[in-house]
Structures are given as C-alpha cells and as structure tokens.
Design an enzyme around this catalytic site. Structure first.
Site, PDB file in Angstrom:
ATOM      1  CG  HIS B  62      -0.144   0.067   2.335  1.00 24.32           C
ATOM      2  ND1 HIS B  62       0.579  -1.412   3.042  1.00 24.32           N
ATOM      3  CD2 HIS B  62      -0.568   1.147   3.614  1.00 24.32           C
ATOM      4  CE1 HIS B  62       0.958  -0.436   4.111  1.00 24.32           C
ATOM      5  NE2 HIS B  62       0.469   0.878   4.344  1.00 24.32           N
ATOM      6  CG  HIS B  64       0.149   4.358   5.164  1.00 20.36           C
ATOM      7  ND1 HIS B  64      -1.328   3.470   5.344  1.00 20.36           N
ATOM      8  CD2 HIS B  64      -0.933   5.732   4.664  1.00 20.36           C
ATOM      9  CE1 HIS B  64      -2.032   4.314   6.163  1.00 20.36           C
ATOM     10  NE2 HIS B  64      -2.162   5.565   5.243  1.00 20.36           N
ATOM     11  CG  ASP B  66       5.023   2.783   6.807  1.00 18.98           C
ATOM     12  OD1 ASP B  66       4.512   3.265   6.590  1.00 18.98           O
ATOM     13  OD2 ASP B  66       4.393   1.825   7.771  1.00 18.98           O
ATOM     14  CG  HIS B  67       4.542  -0.811   3.869  1.00 18.63           C
ATOM     15  ND1 HIS B  67       4.068  -1.589   4.325  1.00 18.63           N
ATOM     16  CD2 HIS B  67       3.838   0.566   5.260  1.00 18.63           C
ATOM     17  CE1 HIS B  67       3.827  -1.904   6.321  1.00 18.63           C
ATOM     18  NE2 HIS B  67       3.875  -0.718   6.476  1.00 18.63           N
ATOM     19  CG  HIS B 142      -3.724   0.209   6.625  1.00 18.49           C
ATOM     20  ND1 HIS B 142      -3.901  -0.100   7.975  1.00 18.49           N
ATOM     21  CD2 HIS B 142      -2.707   0.848   6.443  1.00 18.49           C
ATOM     22  CE1 HIS B 142      -2.723   0.785   7.978  1.00 18.49           C
ATOM     23  NE2 HIS B 142      -2.464   1.164   7.266  1.00 18.49           N
ATOM     24  CG  ASP B 212       0.290  -1.725   7.669  1.00 13.51           C
ATOM     25  OD1 ASP B 212       1.849  -2.092   8.313  1.00 13.51           O
ATOM     26  OD2 ASP B 212       0.958  -0.009   7.377  1.00 13.51           O
ATOM     27  CG  HIS B 270       3.733  -2.678  10.928  1.00 11.89           C
ATOM     28  ND1 HIS B 270       3.029  -2.244  11.287  1.00 11.89           N
ATOM     29  CD2 HIS B 270       4.079  -2.179   9.587  1.00 11.89           C
ATOM     30  CE1 HIS B 270       2.716  -0.700  10.895  1.00 11.89           C
ATOM     31  NE2 HIS B 270       3.879  -0.709  10.019  1.00 11.89           N
TER      32      HIS B 270
END
Lengths: 303, 303
Positions: B62, B64, B66-67, B142, B212, B270
């Site tokens: 996805h 976000h 941090d990915h 999410h 997530d 995570h």
C-alpha cells in the site's frame, strides 16, 4: 554564536556501506537548517543523536534523488511525531507537486504547515534572512538546474566591557544602546563614548555549499571570500573526462576553487562509490589547498 | 529448493535507532522478490550483504510511506549501477505516476524496463506465477487500500532414486519423464513403474505476508493453512483501542490469526516506535501461539 555544520552524508549518487548520499545539518545560533536530504537522512539524524524536530528550514539544491529522496520520509515522520510548527522548504518548484502527490495517495493531511519557496535557478539572490543569517543562492552548472547556498551570519551586536561599565556606574538601561554602537550625550552634559565601553563583535562568518557542479568560474564571484567552502569532489583528477561528462568536479578542481575564491577552509564530499577509501581524494586536494578536510558522516565543522 | 525470507525492516511508521520501516526479501529457488520497500531499504540490503541487482520482482502492499518511500531510491540506484534487465512492480496503480514524476524532474531515462502491474485492492487474485511460485493478493483492512501477498511454491518434480535407476540400468534419457511421474511402457514390453524409481517431492510451502491491517476475519480464508504467516503486530493488546483507531493489530490478535488459520509458524513485525524492546510483544503473542518469532532486521527465516 554557534555556527557549525554536521555532515549526514558524503556519498554521491548511490549509498555504499557506511556512506549515505548528501545531507548536512547547519546549526546557526541554535536554529537548525537542513541542506539537501537524501534517502536515509532521518535515519542519519537518529544515528548521530540530532533532533529532526528542531529543523525549521530545509534547502534542496536540485532534484537528483541523492539530494532529496529522503525529504518525503522526513516530513512524514515529523507529522507522525506530532509536529505543529510550520516548516519552510526552499527548493526547485516541482518539489511541491512531488510531495503533494505522495501525501494525497497516503491520505496524509499534515498537522503542520509547509511553506514552499520556489528557487529560481537562473539568478543568485537572497532567498532567506532572519536575525542570525542570510542565505543567498549560488548558480551551479549541473545536468539539471542546481543551486548552491551561501549562509552568511548577520553582524552581531557590540560586546559590552562589563567591568568598566560597572566601575563607572553606567546605568544598566543604557546597555542595549551601547551594544548597538551608539555614543550617548546625557542630560547632565556627560558624554559616554561607545568605544570606551564596548568592543567589536566577531566578524560574521560565511558557509558556501556547492553541491553538484562542473568546475565553472561563473559561480566563483558568489562564493568569494567565504570562510568555509563545501565543494563536491566526486572524482580524482585522473577521472577528469568522466567528471566533465557527468557535470561533476574533481578533488583537485575543488581545491582550485577554494584557492581562487580565497576560502579559509575547504570541505570536500559527494564521493563516487568507486572510492572505497578517501585518503587519495584528500591528498590530491591538499596538494593545492592544504586546509582541506573530508566532509564525512558524523563530523561537525565549526564555520 | 530455497524458500526463505530475510527481514530488512521491523518498524512501523517511523524509523527508530536500529529499526527500519518495513521491507522483506524473499528468496524462492534463488530468485529474489522484494516485499515492500521503506526508506532505507537499499541501505539495509547493503548492510546485510544482499544484492539489489538480483531482485526481479517488487511487491508493494500500500502507499503509506513506511512501505514504499525507498522504492524510488532503489530503482534509481539500479539504473546508476547499470541494470538492463526488466524489473516488475506489483503495486497500487498510483505508484507509476509517483515514480514517473520523480524520474521526469531528475531527467532520468531508465536504462531498464519497469513493468507495472496495478493491483486491484478489491479482489483476492493470483497476480504472478512462474515455475517456482505463485503470488495471490490478500485483501486487508487498512486506512487506505492495502493488500497482503501469499507466496505459494509450485509442486516440484518427483525425486529420482538414482542408485536404483543405475542398478537396473534404466536409460538416462528416461529420467525427465520419470521426474514428471510418468509410468513407461517400453517397446521391448518392459514396464517401468514410476513408483519404483522415484519419491514424491516435498510438499509445496506457502508464505503469507499481512502488512498493515485491522484484525478482520474477512481475510482469514485467503491465508488458511499457510506454513509461515508474517502478520503485523504494531501494539501490545493493552493498546487495543489505539490499534482499532489506526487500523492495526495487536500482538495477541496476530497470534489469534495464526491459530485460527492453522499457520505452522508466525512472524510478527511492524512494531510501534513506543516499544524500545520487543520481548513483551513476543511474550504476548506466544501466550496464544507458541511458534511465534520476532521478524527483526537481518534475520532469515526458512518458510
């Protein structure tokens, strides 16, 4: 007044083991200015115990990834860590579109304000000024529009000779005027000569940051007489053809720039990943300009 | 056949000292699949001695940061390091726009082809298949569209009993047919029964990656019976309200998922940056599912 720079990355183009691409943190009177922001800059700040939350101004020299790919992550982390005070970004115009596209797709509504200043890469001008420092752009010569930044301290107030002031019982209310260099004619006819009670403050220092550029005399004028010059030195001079082709500078050329513009100190960085050790680059620069240092990760240089 | 995953990041949202946000490198029969790509992933690969150049497939769960914030840097470095073979990206549709905007402004013309596959986050489907593995999406729950990935090994060929084949002087040309499980009627009337000369290969294994997500039984079916389950475990269960609010899972819930779907092993990751040590998260998960491990940086787990 504190005026120092901490190196967060010394690598060009790609990271290699123990070297990260370009970023520097300038501390001027305990206000913090980030200069370029490669991928991993927020991790480097953590590694060296520096607080990203203290940064209020970010300067991006150009849109090659090794100078800005860490910006989106840093801004996102500041948001997640609860920042509310505004943050100023001085960068090429397109940075806003790049950041906003990514905020949109992550459904991020920043809790703090981003204030953009779009740098005009065609003219050298003062783009920022506060009580401590002014920042002037330097027109560099790279494959895409690229500007360096010259940070110049503001002239400080004069220093009071406290012992003498107390001895002559000069009223404390007059101190601020004396710091500003004023001579005072008192109502009782006495004259307080500024020169008797103050000394000049230190001469303002300047730091010129030349990120990515071909050796080109056109930008010399805007960095003339700077105290500390950071200049990229991607290659040894034996790679001069490759340097020209990629619009970069050799260590020898960086030293020539420092000498020509009369810098007091030279920091070299942005080293090609082909160099596993850097001593040859340093030695080469020092043949021309002995006061050269390697701008490597974690080192702090007083300007 | 090698089937193992190396953890490159275990942190949620923001990096903290020694923990990087999410990325994993899956090795299936010496082909390499990168799963998510947070900022600093290329530096993590360097740190753990893994070659980015070997990666041919990248899966992004996805958008976000941090990915995926490390993707643009990784792709740029591959270009600068001379990659010419194509690279496949399976990701939300917008990734193409985000990457191309940044390539445009850095004036980068990739020397290799990027082949995009836009993931449909509304349906669980097989999005990739080769001789070694198939990859099916997992619809997670999410704050923005998010899919996990289930990697399932292909059934391998039968194993030859070489000693017996040689003893009975079975011609070597017949081996490939025997590996495929065929019984052979020879022209001379002899019959070679496959079962006498081969054994079954190992049962194909599967690895489910749930990046997530809120704890939600809707995705259980698509990961049922997986061998190794990676599941996010952002919080301890005492933070269940915060987990719900942010669409994340607690360590206890991750363990309940593993137990409910009959996984053989659980990896949790995570982790929120509030946890300076992780042992409490591990202990909590193990109260429900003893075969839990912390998916932390540098560890490699056989599936």
């Amino acid at each position: 007044m504190t005026f120092e720079v901490t190196i967060l990355g010394s690598s060009s183009a790609t990271p290699i083991f123990n070297r990260n691409p370009t970023s520097q943190l300038l501390n001027c009177n305990d206000k913090f200015y980030l200069i370029d922001c490669a991928e991993g800059t927020q991790q480097q700040l953590i590694k060296f115990g520096l607080k990203a939350s203290k940064i209020d101004y970010i300067f991006i020299s150009h849109l090659h990834g090794d100078h800005y790919f860490g910006l989106i992550g840093l801004l996102s982390s500041l948001h997640l860590n609860g920042r509310i005070k505004p943050l100023h970004i001085f960068a090429p115009k397109a940075i806003q579109e790049i950041l906003e596209l990514q905020f949109k797709h992550s459904d991020t509504n920043l809790k703090y304000e981003l204030i953009y200043f779009a740098i005009d890469p065609t003219k050298s001008e003062v783009i920022f000024e506060n009580n401590d420092v002014s920042v002037q752009t330097i027109i560099l010569n790279h494959r895409i529009p690229c500007t360096g930044f010259k940070f110049t301290e503001k002239k400080r107030l004069r220093k009071l000779l406290i012992e003498k002031l107390e001895q002559d019982e000069i009223p404390i209310e007059l101190y601020p005027l004396l710091k500003r260099g004023v001579d005072l004619d008192l109502p009782n006819g006495n004259v307080i000569k500024n020169i008797d009670y103050t000394t000049d403050s230190a001469t303002p220092k300047s730091y010129a940051y030349c990120s990515d550029t071909l050796y080109d005399s056109k930008y010399f004028e805007s960095i003339r007489g700077c105290d500390t010059l950071y200049h990229e030195a991607t290659f040894l001079h034996e790679m001069i053809e490759r340097a020209k082709e990629t619009h970069h500078t050799t260590a020898l050329q960086a030293a020539e720039v420092a000498q020509t513009v009369g810098a007091k100190k030279l920091l070299i960085g942005h080293f090609s990943s082909r160099y596993k050790t850097l001593v040859e680059l340093l030695d080469e620069a020092r043949t021309v300009f002995p006061k050269t240092e390697l701008a490597i990760e974690g080192l702090t240089f007083e300007i």
